[in-house]
Design a protein around this motif. Structure first.
Motif, PDB file in Angstrom:
ATOM      1  N   ASP A 122       8.539   2.734 -21.382  1.00  0.00           N
ATOM      2  CA  ASP A 122       7.375   2.297 -20.601  1.00  0.00           C
ATOM      3  C   ASP A 122       7.382   2.966 -19.225  1.00  0.00           C
ATOM      4  OD1 ASP A 122       7.046   0.583 -22.786  1.00  0.00           O
ATOM      5  OD2 ASP A 122       8.161  -1.042 -21.808  1.00  0.00           O
ATOM      6  N   LYS A 123       6.521   3.965 -19.055  1.00  0.00           N
ATOM      7  CA  LYS A 123       6.548   4.760 -17.823  1.00  0.00           C
ATOM      8  C   LYS A 123       5.133   5.082 -17.353  1.00  0.00           C
ATOM      9  CE  LYS A 123      10.490   7.683 -19.297  1.00  0.00           C
ATOM     10  NZ  LYS A 123      11.462   6.654 -19.300  1.00  0.00           N
ATOM     11  N   LEU A 124       5.012   5.311 -16.050  1.00  0.00           N
ATOM     12  CA  LEU A 124       3.773   5.895 -15.538  1.00  0.00           C
ATOM     13  C   LEU A 124       3.772   7.383 -15.875  1.00  0.00           C
ATOM     14  CD1 LEU A 124       3.330   4.376 -11.953  1.00  0.00           C
ATOM     15  CD2 LEU A 124       2.450   3.547 -14.144  1.00  0.00           C
ATOM     16  N   VAL A 125       2.567   7.955 -15.903  1.00  0.00           N
ATOM     17  CA  VAL A 125       2.419   9.377 -16.172  1.00  0.00           C
ATOM     18  C   VAL A 125       1.682  10.007 -14.990  1.00  0.00           C
ATOM     19  CG1 VAL A 125       1.428  11.085 -17.749  1.00  0.00           C
ATOM     20  CG2 VAL A 125       2.306   8.909 -18.659  1.00  0.00           C
ATOM     21  N   GLY A 126       2.185  11.139 -14.532  1.00  0.00           N
ATOM     22  CA  GLY A 126       1.498  11.884 -13.467  1.00  0.00           C
ATOM     23  C   GLY A 126       1.241  11.031 -12.234  1.00  0.00           C
ATOM     24  N   ARG A 127      -0.013  11.037 -11.790  1.00  0.00           N
ATOM     25  CA  ARG A 127      -0.386  10.354 -10.547  1.00  0.00           C
ATOM     26  C   ARG A 127      -0.869   8.927 -10.772  1.00  0.00           C
ATOM     27  NH1 ARG A 127       0.656  10.745  -5.627  1.00  0.00           N
ATOM     28  NH2 ARG A 127      -1.350  11.057  -4.585  1.00  0.00           N
ATOM     29  N   GLU A 128      -0.640   8.391 -11.935  1.00  0.00           N
ATOM     30  CA  GLU A 128      -1.161   7.053 -12.241  1.00  0.00           C
ATOM     31  C   GLU A 128      -0.817   6.033 -11.156  1.00  0.00           C
ATOM     32  OE1 GLU A 128      -1.576   6.629 -17.077  1.00  0.00           O
ATOM     33  OE2 GLU A 128       0.363   6.163 -16.172  1.00  0.00           O
ATOM     34  N   ILE A 129      -1.734   5.079 -10.989  1.00  0.00           N
ATOM     35  CA  ILE A 129      -1.524   3.966 -10.061  1.00  0.00           C
ATOM     36  C   ILE A 129      -1.322   2.700 -10.883  1.00  0.00           C
ATOM     37  CG2 ILE A 129      -2.530   2.570  -8.205  1.00  0.00           C
ATOM     38  CD1 ILE A 129      -4.249   4.996  -7.461  1.00  0.00           C
ATOM     39  N   CYS A 130      -0.265   1.968 -10.561  1.00  0.00           N
ATOM     40  CA  CYS A 130       0.062   0.760 -11.320  1.00  0.00           C
ATOM     41  C   CYS A 130       0.008  -0.470 -10.430  1.00  0.00           C
ATOM     42  CB  CYS A 130       1.459   0.906 -11.920  1.00  0.00           C
ATOM     43  SG  CYS A 130       1.979  -0.530 -12.880  1.00  0.00           S
ATOM     44  N   ALA A 131      -0.791  -1.454 -10.840  1.00  0.00           N
ATOM     45  CA  ALA A 131      -0.719  -2.786 -10.241  1.00  0.00           C
ATOM     46  C   ALA A 131       0.439  -3.476 -10.931  1.00  0.00           C
ATOM     47  CB  ALA A 131      -2.017  -3.547 -10.478  1.00  0.00           C
ATOM     48  N   SER A 132       1.455  -3.880 -10.162  1.00  0.00           N
ATOM     49  CA  SER A 132       2.704  -4.286 -10.789  1.00  0.00           C
ATOM     50  C   SER A 132       3.258  -5.564 -10.178  1.00  0.00           C
ATOM     51  CB  SER A 132       3.728  -3.148 -10.632  1.00  0.00           C
ATOM     52  OG  SER A 132       4.937  -3.486 -11.267  1.00  0.00           O
ATOM     53  N   TRP A 143       0.828  -1.213   0.000  1.00  0.00           N
ATOM     54  CA  TRP A 143       0.000   0.000   0.000  1.00  0.00           C
ATOM     55  C   TRP A 143       0.865   1.268   0.000  1.00  0.00           C
ATOM     56  CZ3 TRP A 143       1.104   3.496   3.688  1.00  0.00           C
ATOM     57  CH2 TRP A 143       1.769   3.027   4.836  1.00  0.00           C
ATOM     58  N   GLY A 144       2.185   1.123   0.289  1.00  0.00           N
ATOM     59  CA  GLY A 144       3.021   2.298   0.554  1.00  0.00           C
ATOM     60  C   GLY A 144       4.164   2.474  -0.422  1.00  0.00           C
ATOM     61  N   GLY A 194       8.636   7.335  -7.467  1.00  0.00           N
ATOM     62  CA  GLY A 194       9.288   7.649  -8.743  1.00  0.00           C
ATOM     63  C   GLY A 194       9.814   6.449  -9.504  1.00  0.00           C
ATOM     64  N   ARG A 195       9.752   5.288  -8.902  1.00  0.00           N
ATOM     65  CA  ARG A 195      10.390   4.103  -9.487  1.00  0.00           C
ATOM     66  C   ARG A 195       9.894   3.813 -10.905  1.00  0.00           C
ATOM     67  NH1 ARG A 195      14.669   0.327  -9.064  1.00  0.00           N
ATOM     68  NH2 ARG A 195      13.968  -1.587 -10.032  1.00  0.00           N
ATOM     69  N   GLN A 196       8.600   3.946 -11.122  1.00  0.00           N
ATOM     70  CA  GLN A 196       8.060   3.555 -12.423  1.00  0.00           C
ATOM     71  C   GLN A 196       7.989   4.718 -13.410  1.00  0.00           C
ATOM     72  OE1 GLN A 196       4.650   0.900 -10.998  1.00  0.00           O
ATOM     73  NE2 GLN A 196       5.738  -0.474 -12.401  1.00  0.00           N
ATOM     74  N   GLY A 197       8.819   5.742 -13.155  1.00  0.00           N
ATOM     75  CA  GLY A 197       9.032   6.762 -14.170  1.00  0.00           C
ATOM     76  C   GLY A 197       8.314   8.076 -13.963  1.00  0.00           C
ATOM     77  N   SER A 198       7.373   8.142 -13.038  1.00  0.00           N
ATOM     78  CA  SER A 198       6.751   9.422 -12.718  1.00  0.00           C
ATOM     79  C   SER A 198       7.000   9.734 -11.248  1.00  0.00           C
ATOM     80  CB  SER A 198       5.240   9.373 -12.955  1.00  0.00           C
ATOM     81  OG  SER A 198       4.643  10.518 -12.352  1.00  0.00           O
ATOM     82  N   PRO A 199       7.579  10.907 -10.959  1.00  0.00           N
ATOM     83  CA  PRO A 199       7.859  11.244  -9.553  1.00  0.00           C
ATOM     84  C   PRO A 199       6.609  11.224  -8.680  1.00  0.00           C
ATOM     85  CG  PRO A 199       8.932  12.812 -11.036  1.00  0.00           C
ATOM     86  CD  PRO A 199       8.049  11.932 -11.886  1.00  0.00           C
ATOM     87  N   ARG A 200       5.439  11.378  -9.294  1.00  0.00           N
ATOM     88  CA  ARG A 200       4.194  11.404  -8.526  1.00  0.00           C
ATOM     89  C   ARG A 200       3.414  10.097  -8.678  1.00  0.00           C
ATOM     90  NH1 ARG A 200       1.050  15.248 -10.961  1.00  0.00           N
ATOM     91  NH2 ARG A 200      -0.224  15.617  -9.120  1.00  0.00           N
ATOM     92  N   GLY A 201       3.940   9.184  -9.449  1.00  0.00           N
ATOM     93  CA  GLY A 201       3.253   7.915  -9.722  1.00  0.00           C
ATOM     94  C   GLY A 201       3.210   7.012  -8.505  1.00  0.00           C
ATOM     95  N   ARG A 202       2.319   6.006  -8.579  1.00  0.00           N
ATOM     96  CA  ARG A 202       2.121   5.114  -7.432  1.00  0.00           C
ATOM     97  C   ARG A 202       2.131   3.652  -7.889  1.00  0.00           C
ATOM     98  NH1 ARG A 202      -3.161   8.241  -5.524  1.00  0.00           N
ATOM     99  NH2 ARG A 202      -3.219   8.703  -7.762  1.00  0.00           N
ATOM    100  N   THR A 203       2.762   2.817  -7.085  1.00  0.00           N
ATOM    101  CA  THR A 203       2.934   1.410  -7.442  1.00  0.00           C
ATOM    102  C   THR A 203       2.341   0.518  -6.369  1.00  0.00           C
ATOM    103  OG1 THR A 203       5.000   1.948  -8.565  1.00  0.00           O
ATOM    104  CG2 THR A 203       4.663  -0.367  -7.970  1.00  0.00           C
ATOM    105  N   LEU A 204       1.553  -0.469  -6.791  1.00  0.00           N
ATOM    106  CA  LEU A 204       1.054  -1.498  -5.876  1.00  0.00           C
ATOM    107  C   LEU A 204       1.668  -2.824  -6.310  1.00  0.00           C
ATOM    108  CD1 LEU A 204      -2.762  -0.561  -6.022  1.00  0.00           C
ATOM    109  CD2 LEU A 204      -1.082   0.261  -4.358  1.00  0.00           C
TER     110      LEU A 204
END
Lengths: 465, 204
Positions: free
Chosen positions: A414-424, A291-292, A432-442
């Protein structure tokens, strides 16, 4: 200190001597390199007029920056092109075998090592990548190194190292349906913490691990570093030997029998002594989702999001909530997603793709969700296509790509954009891991990612029999 | 390396970066790893925390003029976790950081630092908090980080710091740049290799 463990045995047989600094000079049996962390190492060799000491013990590929759709050269990204060219030049100049973009053996370095049978039990293995711990699945002492250490391995086939302690982690009983190796390792990290493995190698055992296939063991060992452990391993057994038999770099005939005898001998003895032992029950593990902003911040799918005070670092947890934009106490179930990524050195192998395809078969990705499947290697891609997995994914609305690291670390397009949330299905949910400083990874298992893609939100994969 | 550089102490002002589990993706975003040399890394430490999408500076200790020229970095727990990218310590070093003092460091990060001659020393959580408070209140405070004696001091105050003995030895003896030391024993390396059955493909 631990005694008679696999770690101790390999450490001893690979020790060249004790250095004046007190460190051990450790022989590196196999060195894998890729385009990202090596260019300065080769430059240092050239500056100092050194050659590669054991060029036949280093193998190279390209994985981190390669595009997974349009792979025509030169790459559209000029920096990626330059870095790839630098590797191509270096391997040629120093006589290193290279699985380049056109090779059927190209792929994520931690996928191709095992696939080719380069990775073997009883070996030391180093690579300029923290997920080198993956290879520990074979009973290999494998760890990630930095660029200066890559230079040392190239120049001497050795490293100056300090010995680790060994923590045995037993996963007892059996896993419930819908629970995967990814869920097990996420639970281990959640319990022991992202820094809990500092100074340790993790030895994974117990019935759950013993019953895992090699790809599941790789998923476990892969994320050892996310728990702070430099290395993680599983003792080699019949499953390991069966996997290795017949692979291109594995000896055959009588030599294979001799290899098996050696591999058996390196396993931890039944009376081995450990510095620490941890027990987990397989039945307690649920499909798990982070979640974090670190892999230890995870919950079971039916749990509520924890209060910051439940963590040893409440401030860190509060900052994680701030970044993710949700509140403690809410469910993780139902969290909306924008992107689904199945891939990475953690979960991009054939059995991972099969598990995801089983969920996706005959269903459709929710409208508006961008869903990617990126096989771990050209070979995985080929085998998956022979089984028709690509058709299942495409018909469901997933993109079917070429092999590479892709959206795990977003060094390619292959990057996230903006605040996108990625199930990964990858290994890191860092900011920032998935390419957007504001992106979110689950982070979650590949099957859970597939189920999330179909629903546009986090769901319980157990509801998709 | 022909030139032996012994690192026994680092002196200068300090900059605190608070927070546990600061990973190397935060220290240097992956897109900068596409550069073929480390030469420009000094421009990028904590880039996405220091600058917004338009390149406008944000509030961050490394942007704060009061910490300009700091050579000691103060951090909390498990600093440098995650990716093995040496670009992270290279970025800090080339930015001007010559020693890092914190509660704890991730293994690969600390190993990378020592090989560059960048000491990472640990201190108790309460001492780190005290040092951070001191610096935040008085950024001109000059510190001495004595690697050899394992003491950090400012003014009349002293705290004990720690680092693995092998790291201390490597830094203070000037053998942190290990290639020469390792390469001097290539004969022994070959001997060790010859005893490993996989080196000959398990030939009988």
């Amino acid at each position: 200190m631990a005694e008679r463990t696999l770690y101790d045995k390999i450490w001893k047989s690979h020790t060249v001597g004790i250095l004046p600094t007190g460190q051990t000079q450790l022989f590196v049996g196999l060195h894998l390199i890729h385009e990202i962390t090596t260019a300065p190492a080769f430059d240092m060799l050239r500056e100092q007029g050194m050659d590669v000491a054991f060029p036949e013990r280093t193998f190279a590929t390209v994985d981190h920056i390669v595009p997974t759709d349009l792979r025509t050269r030169p790459f559209l990204d000029a920096e990626a092109e330059e870095l790839t060219k630098a590797l191509e030049k270096n391997v040629k100049e120093f006589g290193i075998e290279f699985f380049g973009l056109d090779s059927p053996n190209q792929g994520i370095v931690h996928v191709i090592g095992p696939q080719l049978g380069l990775t073997q039990p009883g070996m030391t293995l180093a690579c300029g990548d923290s997920h080198t711990s993956t290879h520990g699945a074979f009973g290999t002492l494998a760890f990630g190194i930095g660029t200066s250490q890559v230079r040392d391995v190239l120049a001497t086939q050795t490293l100056a190292m300090d010995k680790l302690q060994v923590r045995k982690i037993n996963v007892n009983g059996a896993l419930r349906t819908g629970v995967y190796a990814k869920d097990v390792i996420l639970n281990i990290i959640r319990r022991l913490g992202v820094a809990g493995g500092k100074g340790f190698a993790y030895e994974y055992g117990g019935p759950v691990v013993e019953n895992m296939n090699m790809e599941e063991r790789m998923t476990m060992c892969n994320m050892s570093i996310e728990g702070g452990a430099l290395a993680g391993y599983v003792n080699p057994d019949a499953t390991t030997f069966a996997f290795l038999r017949g692979r291109p770099y594995v000896p055959s005939g009588e030599a294979f029998e001799r290899a098996v005898a050696y591999w058996k001998s390196v396993a931890s003895d039944p009376d081995a002594r450990y510095d620490d032992v941890v027990e987990l029950e397989g039945k307690d593990i649920e499909p798990t989702v982070t979640w974090g902003v670190n892999p230890g911040q995870a919950v079971g799918i039916s749990e509520k999001l924890p209060r910051p005070e439940e963590y040893s670092d409440p401030d860190g947890a509060r900052k994680a909530y701030e970044h993710m934009g949700w509140q403690p106490g809410g469910p993780i179930l139902g969290t909306p997603i924008d992107v689904a990524f199945i891939g990475s050195c953690t979960n991009s192998r054939l059995t991972d793709l099969r598990a995801a395809a089983k969920i996706a078969r005959g269903r459709k990705v929710k409208a508006g969700i961008r869903a990617l499947v990126v096989p771990g290697s050209a070979e995985v891609k080929k085998l998956a296509e022979q089984e028709g997995l690509h058709d299942i994914f495409r018909e469901a609305g997933f993109e079917w790509r070429d092999a590479g690291c892709s959206m795990c670390l977003a060094m390619n397009p292959d990057k996230l954009v903006g605040r996108e949330i990625c199930a990964s299905s990858s290994n890191r949910n860092f900011i920032g891991r998935q390419g957007s400083p504001r992106g979110r990874t689950l982070l979650m298992s590949p099957a859970m990612v597939a189920a999330a893609a179909l629903n546009g939100q986090v769901v319980d994969v157990r509801e998709y029999p | 390396m022909s030139e032996i550089v012994k690192i026994t102490r680092v002196t200068g002002t300090a900059v605190p970066i608070r927070g546990n589990d600061i990973d190397t993706d935060r220290i240097i975003p992956a897109r900068y790893l596409k550069e073929v040399t480390f030469a420009r890394m000094g421009q990028y430490p904590f880039f996405d925390e220091r600058f917004d999408a338009a390149g406008k500076p944000k509030a961050h200790p490394l942007n704060d003029p009061k910490y300009l020229g700091a050579s000691v970095l103060l951090v909390n727990r498990n600093f440098g976790c995650g990716s093995s990218r040496e670009h992270a310590p290279q970025a800090l070093y080339r930015f001007g950081i010559q020693a890092i003092v914190g509660e704890s460091f991730a293994a690969i990060f600390a190993g990378n630092c020592v090989m560059m001659g960048l000491p990472t020393a640990t201190a108790s959580a309460s001492d780190i908090e005290m040092l951070m408070n001191t610096v935040e209140q008085n950024p001109q405070t000059r510190f001495i980080v004595d690697i050899d004696k394992k003491i950090a001091s400012f003014g009349e105050q002293q705290i004990s710091i720690d680092l693995p003995e092998t790291y201390r030895s490597a830094l203070t003896s000037g053998s942190w740049d290990s290639t020469t030391m390792l390469r001097a024993r290539l004969d022994q390396v070959k001997k060790t290799a010859s005893k490993l059955p996989y080196m000959t493909g398990f030939a009988g």
